[in-house]
Write a protein that holds these residues in place. Structure first.
Motif, short mmCIF file in Angstrom:
data_model
loop_
_atom_site.label_atom_id
_atom_site.label_comp_id
_atom_site.label_asym_id
_atom_site.label_seq_id
_atom_site.Cartn_x
_atom_site.Cartn_y
_atom_site.Cartn_z
N VAL A 42 -65.19 -22.69 -6.60
CA VAL A 42 -65.22 -21.11 -8.13
C VAL A 42 -64.72 -21.62 -9.14
O VAL A 42 -64.56 -21.43 -10.31
N LEU A 43 -63.12 -22.58 -9.24
CA LEU A 43 -62.30 -22.70 -10.30
C LEU A 43 -62.95 -23.52 -11.14
O LEU A 43 -62.74 -23.88 -12.21
N GLN A 44 -63.54 -24.53 -10.65
CA GLN A 44 -63.93 -26.06 -11.66
C GLN A 44 -64.88 -25.40 -12.73
O GLN A 44 -65.21 -26.25 -13.10
N ARG A 69 -56.08 -17.94 -22.29
CA ARG A 69 -56.36 -17.45 -23.45
C ARG A 69 -55.54 -17.36 -24.03
O ARG A 69 -54.61 -17.72 -24.96
N VAL A 70 -53.79 -17.94 -23.08
CA VAL A 70 -52.60 -17.03 -23.71
C VAL A 70 -51.82 -19.31 -23.91
O VAL A 70 -52.46 -19.12 -23.03
N SER A 71 -51.93 -19.12 -25.35
CA SER A 71 -51.21 -19.83 -25.45
C SER A 71 -50.28 -20.96 -25.26
O SER A 71 -50.15 -22.01 -24.80
N CYS A 72 -49.09 -19.45 -24.96
CA CYS A 72 -47.34 -20.81 -24.56
C CYS A 72 -48.34 -20.54 -22.61
O CYS A 72 -47.35 -21.29 -22.40
N VAL A 73 -48.84 -20.10 -22.33
CA VAL A 73 -49.19 -20.65 -20.78
C VAL A 73 -49.28 -21.83 -19.82
O VAL A 73 -50.31 -22.23 -20.69
N LYS A 74 -49.05 -22.18 -19.45
CA LYS A 74 -48.62 -24.21 -18.83
C LYS A 74 -49.69 -24.19 -17.53
O LYS A 74 -50.12 -25.50 -17.55
N ASN A 75 -48.96 -23.20 -17.26
CA ASN A 75 -49.64 -23.51 -15.50
C ASN A 75 -50.14 -22.23 -14.91
O ASN A 75 -49.17 -21.20 -15.04
N ILE A 76 -50.80 -22.12 -14.86
CA ILE A 76 -51.42 -20.76 -13.07
C ILE A 76 -51.77 -20.86 -12.56
O ILE A 76 -52.86 -21.66 -11.67
N SER A 135 -59.17 -27.43 -17.16
CA SER A 135 -58.49 -27.46 -15.83
C SER A 135 -57.55 -28.30 -15.23
O SER A 135 -57.14 -27.68 -14.32
N ASN A 136 -56.98 -28.62 -16.09
CA ASN A 136 -55.34 -29.36 -16.22
C ASN A 136 -54.06 -28.26 -15.66
O ASN A 136 -53.23 -28.47 -15.37
N LYS A 137 -54.58 -27.25 -16.28
CA LYS A 137 -54.06 -25.76 -16.27
C LYS A 137 -53.84 -25.39 -14.71
O LYS A 137 -52.57 -24.43 -13.97
N ILE A 138 -54.68 -25.55 -13.97
CA ILE A 138 -54.71 -24.79 -13.26
C ILE A 138 -54.40 -25.34 -11.73
O ILE A 138 -55.11 -26.66 -11.25
N ILE A 139 -53.66 -24.82 -10.70
CA ILE A 139 -53.38 -25.40 -9.79
C ILE A 139 -53.79 -24.12 -8.34
O ILE A 139 -53.51 -23.52 -8.49
N ILE A 140 -54.19 -25.07 -7.17
CA ILE A 140 -54.67 -23.95 -6.36
C ILE A 140 -53.82 -24.55 -5.11
O ILE A 140 -53.46 -25.45 -4.81
N THR A 141 -53.32 -23.47 -4.31
CA THR A 141 -52.32 -23.26 -3.56
C THR A 141 -52.46 -22.52 -1.91
O THR A 141 -53.35 -21.72 -2.45
N SER A 142 -52.37 -22.18 -1.06
CA SER A 142 -52.69 -21.56 -0.08
C SER A 142 -51.44 -21.03 0.11
O SER A 142 -50.26 -20.33 -0.12
N GLY A 143 -52.14 -19.80 0.60
CA GLY A 143 -50.66 -18.25 0.55
C GLY A 143 -50.41 -18.16 2.02
O GLY A 143 -51.07 -19.28 2.78
N GLY A 144 -49.88 -16.84 2.58
CA GLY A 144 -49.29 -16.48 3.71
C GLY A 144 -50.18 -15.72 4.47
O GLY A 144 -51.21 -14.83 3.57
N SER A 155 -62.06 -15.85 -11.41
CA SER A 155 -62.64 -16.56 -12.67
C SER A 155 -62.07 -15.24 -14.20
O SER A 155 -62.06 -16.33 -15.27
N HIS A 156 -63.10 -14.18 -13.55
CA HIS A 156 -62.34 -13.57 -15.29
C HIS A 156 -60.58 -13.39 -14.86
O HIS A 156 -60.39 -13.24 -16.77
N THR A 157 -59.80 -13.05 -14.60
CA THR A 157 -58.49 -13.09 -14.33
C THR A 157 -58.18 -14.61 -15.08
O THR A 157 -57.32 -14.52 -15.57
N VAL A 158 -58.82 -15.56 -14.40
CA VAL A 158 -57.99 -16.62 -14.55
C VAL A 158 -58.11 -16.91 -16.04
O VAL A 158 -57.02 -17.09 -16.59
#
Length: 391
Positions: A70-72, A46-53, A78-87, A38-41
Motif C-alpha cells: 500500500v505504501l509503495q 506534506r509537512v516540510s520539517c517531518v524527516k521520518n514517518i 519513499s525515503n521518509k517512510i519506515i515500516i515496522t511491526s507492532g506489538g 495512505s491518506h494519513t501518511v
C-alpha cells in the motif's frame, strides 16, 4: 514555522479493527481510491520539517506485506517512510515504533544528545483528517513543554457505574476534555517513559500523555483542535462520513436512522455535515446537496419507502452527484416471509435509480446460496465496478 529543525512521526496502524467488524483491518479500506493509512501518511508527508514517518503495521507477515504494498504507491517521498511491526497492544506498538525511530536516528546522528530533544509526533493510522495547522501547533507546543496533545470538548456526559451497573457517579462534562491525536513529545522524554512503563499500563493503557506524565515527569500542554476533523474511523458507518470529508463536505447531508442519540453523536463528530433522520428528509432541502443515506432497510426504509421513492423521483434527473449508501444486513433471513418479500422488492426498487452510486453489502449475504439473495446479487452486479463496497 519556528519549530525544531527536524521532527518525526510514529503512526500506530497495527490494530485489527475489531469494532469495525471487517475481515480487512480498517486502515486498509479504500476511500477515494486510497487506503485510509495512505491518506494519513500523506498528511504528514506534506509537512516540510517531518524527516521520518514510522508506520507501525500489524504483526502478521501477510498484513505487513500488505502495508508495504500500500505504501509503495504513496505520493510521500519513499525515503521518509519506515515500516515496522507492532506489538500485542497499542502502547507496545507505539513503543516498537519509537525504538525503530531510535535505531534510525542513531545511525543518522553523531551523538546521542543530538536527537534526544527532537520532536516526535504520535498519531493513529485511522485518523486521516488532521490538518497542517494543528500539526504545526502541536510541534511548537511540544518543543516548549516537552509534551503536548490536541483535545476537544466532551460530547456526552461520562457516567461511572458500580459493580451492578447502577449509576454511581456522573461527571460534569464542562470540566473535562476529550483526548485526541496527534500528540507530540521530546523524543527522549517519551522514549524513556515507555522504557519505564509497567506491564499493566502497556497492556491496558491507551493514553500517551498519561505515560509521559506518569513515567516521564512532564505535564503536557493541551491545545484545542479543529473539532470537525479530530475523529477516528472506528465503525462501518464512519466510511460514508470519511468519504464526505475527503471530498469536501460543503452541501452534504447525512441521513441517519431515527435514533436521536446516534444523530447527536454523529452530528458533533462530523461537524460540517448536515444531519437529519429519514422522516425529516424534504425535497426542498435537498437541492444542490450531496446526500449520504446510511440506513437499515428493515427498521428505517421499509416504514418510509413511499417517502423515499418520492424523494428519489424528484432527483431522478438531477445532474449533481448523489451517493446513496445502504447497509444491507442479514435480518431478512430471520423475519417473516411477508417482510422478506417487501425487503427484496425495496432493494430492487432502489437499485433502479441512477442516483444510486454505491451500495454497501455484507459479504456473507451473497454467499448464502438462497435464490432471493442470488437474485439481488445479479441486480447488484449490473452496477459499474467500484460502486459496491463489500465487508
Amino acid at each position: 514555522m519556528s519549530t525544531a529543525s527536524h521532527c518525526h512521526v510514529v503512526i500506530a496502524s497495527a490494530g485489527n479493527g475489531t469494532r469495525f467488524q471487517s475481515v480487512i483491518p480498517k486502515q486498509f479500506h479504500k476511500i477515494k481510491g486510497q487506503a485510509i493509512i495512505s491518506h494519513t501518511v500523506e498528511k504528514f508527508g506534506r509537512v516540510s520539517c517531518v524527516k521520518n514517518i514510522v508506520v507501525v503495521a500489524p504483526e502478521s507477515e501477510e498484513l505487513m506485506m500488505k502495508m508495504k504494498e500500500v505504501l509503495q504507491r504513496q505520493r510521500t517521498e519513499s525515503n521518509k517512510i519506515i515500516i515496522t511491526s507492532g506489538g500485542k497492544s497499542r502502547h507496545k506498538s507505539i513503543f516498537q515504533g519509537l525504538l525503530r525511530l531510535k535505531n534510525k536516528l542513531t545511525k543518522d546522528y553523531c551523538t546521542h544528545e543530538e536527537w534526544l530533544n527532537e520532536i516526535v509526533i504520535i498519531h493513529d493510522g485511522v485518523r486521516p483528517f488532521v490538518n497542517t495547522d494543528d500539526i504545526e501547533r502541536i510541534i511548537i507546543a511540544a518543543k516548549k513543554h516537552k509534551a503536548a496533545g490536541l483535545v476537544k470538548p466532551l460530547v456526552s456526559t461520562v457516567l461511572k457505574p458500580n459493580s451492578d451497573d447502577v449509576l454511581e457517579l456522573s461527571l460534569d462534562r464542562s470540566l473535562y476534555w476529550s483526548s485526541e491525536m496527534p500528540q507530540a513529545f521530546h523524543l527522549g522524554v517519551i522514549l524513556q517513559a515507555y522504557e519505564k512503563c509497567s506491564e499493566y499500563d502497556f497492556e491496558n493503557g491507551t493514553e500517551c500523555l498519561h505515560i509521559a506524565q506518569k513515567y516521564g515527569s512532564v505535564c503536557a500542554k493541551l491545545l484545542k483542535g479543529d473539532s470537525n476533523r479530530l475523529w477516528k474511523i472506528t465503525l462501518q458507518r464512519d466510511i460514508a462520513a470519511a468519504e464526505a470529508l475527503l471530498n469536501g463536505y460543503e452541501n452534504m447531508l447525512l441521513v441517519l436512522p431515527n435514533n436521536i442519540a446516534l444523530r447527536q453523536n454523529v452530528s458533533s463528530t462530523f461537524g460540517g455535515i448536515s444531519v437529519c433522520c429519514i422522516k425529516e428528509v424534504d425535497e426542498l432541502i435537498l437541492k444542490n446537496m450531496q446526500i449520504f443515506w446510511l440506513l437499515n432497510i428493515i427498521d428505517d426504509l421499509l416504514p418510509n419507502m413511499e417517502h423515499v421513492i418520492n424523494i428519489l423521483h424528484s432527483h431522478k434527473n438531477c445532474r449533481s452527484c448523489h451517493l446513496i449508501i445502504f447497509l444491507i444486513d442479514s435480518e431478512p433471513l430471520t423475519v417473516d416471509d411477508n417482510t422478506r418479500l417487501k425487503y427484496w422488492d425495496s432493494c430492487h426498487q432502489l437499485l433502479k435509480f441512477d442516483v444510486l452510486t454505491q451500495l454497501v453489502v455484507k459479504k456473507d449475504l451473497l454467499n448464502k446460496g438462497m435464490e432471493e439473495l442470488l437474485s439481488l446479487q445479479t441486480t447488484v452486479e449490473k452496477l459499474p465496478p467500484g460502486q459496491i463496497l463489500y465487508f
